[in-house]
Design a protein around this motif. Structure first.
Motif, PDB file in Angstrom:
ATOM      1  N   GLY A  57       0.399  -1.026   0.121  1.00  0.00           N
ATOM      2  CA  GLY A  57      -0.359   0.475  -0.100  1.00  0.00           C
ATOM      3  C   GLY A  57       0.738   1.354   0.052  1.00  0.00           C
ATOM      4  N   PHE A  58       1.591   0.909   0.621  1.00  0.00           N
ATOM      5  CA  PHE A  58       3.296   2.155   0.430  1.00  0.00           C
ATOM      6  C   PHE A  58       3.353   2.868  -1.201  1.00  0.00           C
ATOM      7  CE2 PHE A  58       5.220  -0.894  -0.051  1.00  0.00           C
ATOM      8  CZ  PHE A  58       6.405  -0.718  -1.392  1.00  0.00           C
ATOM      9  N   GLU A  59       2.631   1.991  -2.041  1.00  0.00           N
ATOM     10  CA  GLU A  59       3.015   2.153  -3.295  1.00  0.00           C
ATOM     11  C   GLU A  59       2.859   3.789  -3.836  1.00  0.00           C
ATOM     12  OE1 GLU A  59       4.789  -1.506  -5.815  1.00  0.00           O
ATOM     13  OE2 GLU A  59       2.041  -0.594  -6.098  1.00  0.00           O
ATOM     14  N   ALA A  78       5.489   9.589   4.871  1.00  0.00           N
ATOM     15  CA  ALA A  78       3.673   9.265   5.259  1.00  0.00           C
ATOM     16  C   ALA A  78       3.303   8.365   5.196  1.00  0.00           C
ATOM     17  CB  ALA A  78       3.332  10.251   3.054  1.00  0.00           C
ATOM     18  N   ALA A  79       3.351   7.081   4.782  1.00  0.00           N
ATOM     19  CA  ALA A  79       3.420   5.911   4.460  1.00  0.00           C
ATOM     20  C   ALA A  79       3.604   5.544   6.063  1.00  0.00           C
ATOM     21  CB  ALA A  79       4.385   4.901   3.804  1.00  0.00           C
ATOM     22  N   GLU A  80       4.124   5.669   6.788  1.00  0.00           N
ATOM     23  CA  GLU A  80       4.325   5.387   8.313  1.00  0.00           C
ATOM     24  C   GLU A  80       3.485   5.986   8.594  1.00  0.00           C
ATOM     25  OE1 GLU A  80       6.773   5.387  12.099  1.00  0.00           O
ATOM     26  OE2 GLU A  80       6.000   7.412  11.004  1.00  0.00           O
ATOM     27  N   ALA A  91       5.873  -3.280  10.175  1.00  0.00           N
ATOM     28  CA  ALA A  91       5.675  -3.230   8.509  1.00  0.00           C
ATOM     29  C   ALA A  91       6.527  -4.235   7.733  1.00  0.00           C
ATOM     30  CB  ALA A  91       5.229  -2.071   8.459  1.00  0.00           C
ATOM     31  N   VAL A  92       6.597  -4.878   6.242  1.00  0.00           N
ATOM     32  CA  VAL A  92       7.531  -5.494   5.871  1.00  0.00           C
ATOM     33  C   VAL A  92       6.904  -4.821   4.593  1.00  0.00           C
ATOM     34  CG1 VAL A  92       8.228  -7.369   4.450  1.00  0.00           C
ATOM     35  CG2 VAL A  92       7.704  -7.427   7.017  1.00  0.00           C
ATOM     36  N   MET A  93       7.583  -3.890   3.554  1.00  0.00           N
ATOM     37  CA  MET A  93       6.992  -3.506   2.525  1.00  0.00           C
ATOM     38  C   MET A  93       7.765  -3.764   1.793  1.00  0.00           C
ATOM     39  SD  MET A  93       8.008   0.892   3.850  1.00  0.00           S
ATOM     40  CE  MET A  93       6.649   1.315   3.527  1.00  0.00           C
ATOM     41  N   ALA A  94       6.566  -4.512   1.086  1.00  0.00           N
ATOM     42  CA  ALA A  94       7.120  -5.368  -0.497  1.00  0.00           C
ATOM     43  C   ALA A  94       7.059  -4.505  -1.789  1.00  0.00           C
ATOM     44  CB  ALA A  94       5.824  -6.123  -0.521  1.00  0.00           C
ATOM     45  N   TYR A 298      -2.786  -4.690  -0.679  1.00  0.00           N
ATOM     46  CA  TYR A 298      -2.840  -3.782  -0.912  1.00  0.00           C
ATOM     47  C   TYR A 298      -3.951  -2.992   0.119  1.00  0.00           C
ATOM     48  CZ  TYR A 298      -6.853  -5.609  -2.890  1.00  0.00           C
ATOM     49  OH  TYR A 298      -8.330  -6.445  -3.102  1.00  0.00           O
ATOM     50  N   HIS A 299      -3.514  -2.975   1.258  1.00  0.00           N
ATOM     51  CA  HIS A 299      -4.861  -2.229   2.037  1.00  0.00           C
ATOM     52  C   HIS A 299      -4.639  -2.421   3.090  1.00  0.00           C
ATOM     53  CE1 HIS A 299      -9.070  -0.626   3.039  1.00  0.00           C
ATOM     54  NE2 HIS A 299      -8.831   0.505   2.270  1.00  0.00           N
ATOM     55  N   TYR A 300      -3.624  -1.603   3.374  1.00  0.00           N
ATOM     56  CA  TYR A 300      -3.777  -1.325   5.438  1.00  0.00           C
ATOM     57  C   TYR A 300      -4.603  -1.606   6.247  1.00  0.00           C
ATOM     58  CZ  TYR A 300       0.885  -0.044   4.214  1.00  0.00           C
ATOM     59  OH  TYR A 300       2.187  -0.078   2.931  1.00  0.00           O
ATOM     60  N   PRO A 301      -5.841  -0.836   6.011  1.00  0.00           N
ATOM     61  CA  PRO A 301      -6.940  -0.794   6.851  1.00  0.00           C
ATOM     62  C   PRO A 301      -7.450  -2.045   7.165  1.00  0.00           C
ATOM     63  CG  PRO A 301      -7.077   1.222   5.758  1.00  0.00           C
ATOM     64  CD  PRO A 301      -5.667   0.462   5.031  1.00  0.00           C
TER      65      PRO A 301
END
Length: 384
Positions: A57-59, A78-80, A91-94, A298-301
């Protein structure tokens, strides 16, 4: 920097046997027996922080439009903030390393890793990298391996998004023009590259098995992605791959379980009640016991919502459901210091309203990463 020392009282704390109204103390970033000033959390639930084992989702924060994000550090911050606002403490950022180009290119992967290393000490959430390698990029194996070593990447996942079915029929891949634009190639050049990679498919198994063996010797955690068949799972197990991300079929999910491979499913699949592209339902696999961890994908919530959904659907109790987003992924990643609210563990804590189950606060490693509303007032007043 002074560390928080707090004693959370009045709330319902989640342990292995369920919720219990008991105090929870932490100091110097670690859960401890007692001590610290008290904060009254009556009306709230206190849960282990979420461990997101795979999220991209950080993309959207790094590449909103082509060329729009020059400072990747700002995008990662901002992603954090979004991660923290959704209760994610690890968070493992893929990040892709792919022929697709753009923010999934090899060049962008290097920029991403450099930016992540640069801001690591500036953020509260524990941000970690996963590199997703496209297995048919035979000419890029050495480059990829060097990048993993340079940045000490701990988690590599093998992908194959070449449209083999259409190429085998002599058809033009769908959305070729859009893919070409993103990869900064002409449609003809990209089509030729795809045909070349497809034609070399028979060389891939030996090449990727050798790469997996070399990475395993460096203690890199290895995963496969979108497995479809028992044969897929068996191949990856023999290559030393220990994790299976988002198996697409019941056959693959069952095979991974039988072979002792850790199974990771998508939280959005759970929340939606099924896969967005027709793959096997994550809910069905969970009900059958074929799931070790849920990931935000693709969706953190969706990560937090999926755990509550699993409990409310009666698939398991809250402790078991929450383990899918805390201790389960922590175990698969080999992170033995987190995932549970136990003495000696990292103080990774999520506080939610007991009635609405809305997220109120996130504490990562004993530091506040998110807090809003009434809960902030309680923390501030406790110090007066």
């Amino acid at each position: 920097m002074s560390e928080l020392a707090l004693r959370l009282v009045g709330g319902e704390v989640l342990g292995p046997d369920g919720l219990a109204r008991e105090p929870l103390s932490f100091s110097d970033g670690i859960i401890c027996e007692a001590g610290g000033r008290e904060v009254n959390l009556a009306g709230y639930m206190v849960l282990p922080g979420l461990v997101d084992i795979h999220g991209d989702g950080f993309e959207r924060h790094l590449a909103m439009r082509r060329g729009a994000m020059k400072d990747l550090g700002a995008g990662l911050r901002a992603a954090e903030a979004e991660l923290a606002a959704n209760g994610i403490t690890t968070a493992v950022m893929a990040q892709f390393f792919s022929w697709e180009g753009g923010y999934r290119s090899a060049e962008f992967a290097a920029q991403f890793l450099e930016a992540l290393a640069r801001i690591a000490g500036e953020v509260v959430t524990d941000l970690r990298a996963q590199l997703r390698f496209e297995t048919h990029m035979l000419e890029d194996y050495a480059r990829f391996e060097a990048l993993v070593a340079q940045y000490a990447v701990e988690y590599v996942v093998f992908n194959d998004h070449v449209p083999h079915e259409r190429l085998a029929k002599g058809l033009v891949p769908r959305r070729l023009n859009g893919m070409a634009l993103k990869s900064r190639r002409s449609p003809e050049k990209l089509h030729n590259l795809l045909k070349k990679m497809h034609s070399e498919s028979e060389l891939v198994p030996a090449a990727v098995a050798g790469l997996a063996e070399r990475l395993a010797l460096q203690a890199v955690k290895l995963g496969s992605h979108d497995d479809k068949t028992h044969e897929d799972c068996l191949f990856w197990q023999r290559a030393g791959v220990t994790l299976s991300e988002f198996p697409e079929t019941l056959e693959a999910g069952e095979a991974a379980r039988i072979l002792g491979t850790g199974v990771i499913l998508g939280a959005p699949n759970v929340v939606r009640g099924g896969s967005h592209n027709g793959n096997v339902s994550a809910v069905d696999l969970i009900a059958m016991g074929h799931c070790d961890a849920l990931a935000s994908d693709y969706h953190y919530p969706s990560l937090r919502r999926a755990a509550f959904f699993v409990e409310q659907a009666g698939l398991c109790d809250l402790a078991s459901a929450w383990a899918l987003v805390s201790s389960g992924p922590a175990r698969l990643l080999g992170l033995e210091d987190r995932g549970a609210l136990a003495i000696g563990q990292r103080a990774d804590i999520v506080i939610v309203e007991a009635d609405s189950r809305r997220l109120a606060a996130t504490i990562a490693g004993g530091r506040i990463s998110y807090m809003s509303g009434d809960i902030a007032k309680r923390f501030i007043q406790s110090g007066n």
